[in-house]
Design a protein around this motif. Structure first.
Motif, PDB file in Angstrom:
ATOM      1  N   GLN A  27      23.717 -54.660  -2.401  1.00 47.56           N
ATOM      2  CA  GLN A  27      23.002 -53.574  -2.711  1.00 47.56           C
ATOM      3  C   GLN A  27      21.984 -53.177  -1.801  1.00 47.56           C
ATOM      4  N   ILE A  40      21.540 -48.615  -5.206  1.00 49.87           N
ATOM      5  CA  ILE A  40      23.060 -48.507  -5.250  1.00 49.87           C
ATOM      6  C   ILE A  40      23.537 -50.021  -5.073  1.00 49.87           C
ATOM      7  N   MET A  49      24.931 -46.888  -9.654  1.00 51.55           N
ATOM      8  CA  MET A  49      23.473 -46.346  -9.150  1.00 51.55           C
ATOM      9  C   MET A  49      22.507 -46.585 -10.328  1.00 51.55           C
ATOM     10  N   ALA A  74      30.015 -45.792  -3.858  1.00 47.22           N
ATOM     11  CA  ALA A  74      28.867 -46.619  -3.599  1.00 47.22           C
ATOM     12  C   ALA A  74      28.998 -47.019  -2.199  1.00 47.22           C
ATOM     13  N   LEU A  77      27.231 -44.404  -0.258  1.00 46.97           N
ATOM     14  CA  LEU A  77      25.508 -44.276  -0.495  1.00 46.97           C
ATOM     15  C   LEU A  77      24.997 -45.573   0.269  1.00 46.97           C
ATOM     16  N   CYS A  81      21.187 -46.160   2.652  1.00 44.65           N
ATOM     17  CA  CYS A  81      20.115 -46.758   2.064  1.00 44.65           C
ATOM     18  C   CYS A  81      18.986 -47.339   3.187  1.00 44.65           C
TER      19      CYS A  81
END
Length: 155
Positions: A27, A40, A49, A74, A77, A81
C-alpha cells in the motif's frame, strides 16, 4: 463508515497457529494530510482505495470509506503515491468472539508486528490472547501513513 479499532504490539509469533488466512498487502498513500489520508492498497489480487479521516482524541474512532478498484488501476495509482510504500503480510486470527488482523511488516518496517481489533463501540470488552503486547492505539507513529514516512527501522 465509522471505524472503531484498537491497536497493539505483538510480542510473539504464537498468533500464526491460530491464523485462518494470510495475505500479502502492498500500500501507498496519495495523501497523508493530518485531517485525512487517501490510501491505495493491493490486498492479494484485489485493489482498494480508502479515505480515512482524523482520529478522535483516544485514537480509536475515525471516518473510513473504502471501495474496491481494479488491480491494474491500483498498480498504476501506487506509482503516483508519496514516497514510502508499505509491504506487509496480514494474518486473520479469530480469538473468542473477535478477530485480530495481525500485520507482519517487511522492507523498511521489518521487525514490526502490529495487531488490530475492530469493535462495535469504544468500550466493548474483548479477551486478549497471550501474544498481544502493549497497546499503541492513538500513537500516531504506528499509523501506516506515518510508517511510510518514518519507517520502523529508522527509530
Amino acid at each position: 463508515m465509522i471505524e472503531i479499532e484498537r491497536k497493539f504490539l505483538v510480542k510473539s509469533m504464537n498468533f500464526v497457529d491460530g491464523a485462518v488466512s494470510k495475505t500479502k498487502i502492498v500500500q501507498g498513500f496519495l495523501n497523508t494530510h493530518p485531517e485525512r489520508t487517501v490510501r491505495i492498497r493491493i490486498n492479494g489480487e484485489k485493489g482498494f482505495m480508502t479515505v480515512k479521516g482524523k482520529s478522535n482524541d483516544s485514537g480509536t474512532t475515525r471516518f473510513e470509506w473504502e471501495t474496491e478498484i481494479g488491480l491494474k488501476d491500483a498498480e498504476k495509482l501506487l506509482q503516483l503515491c508519496e514516497k514510502g510504500i508499505i509491504d506487509k503480510t496480514r494474518y486473520m486470527v479469530p480469538f473468542h468472539d473477535h478477530s485480530f488482523e495481525v500485520d507482519v511488516f517487511e522492507g523498511e518496517n521489518e521487525g514490526l508486528i502490529l495487531a488490530e481489533i475492530e469493535l462495535s463501540n469504544e468500550n466493548e470488552m474483548f479477551q486478549k490472547p497471550n501474544w498481544l503486547g502493549e497497546e499503541v492505539t492513538g500513537d500516531i507513529k504506528y499509523y501506516n501513513s506515518q510508517l511510510s514516512k518514518q519507517p520502523y527501522t529508522t527509530w
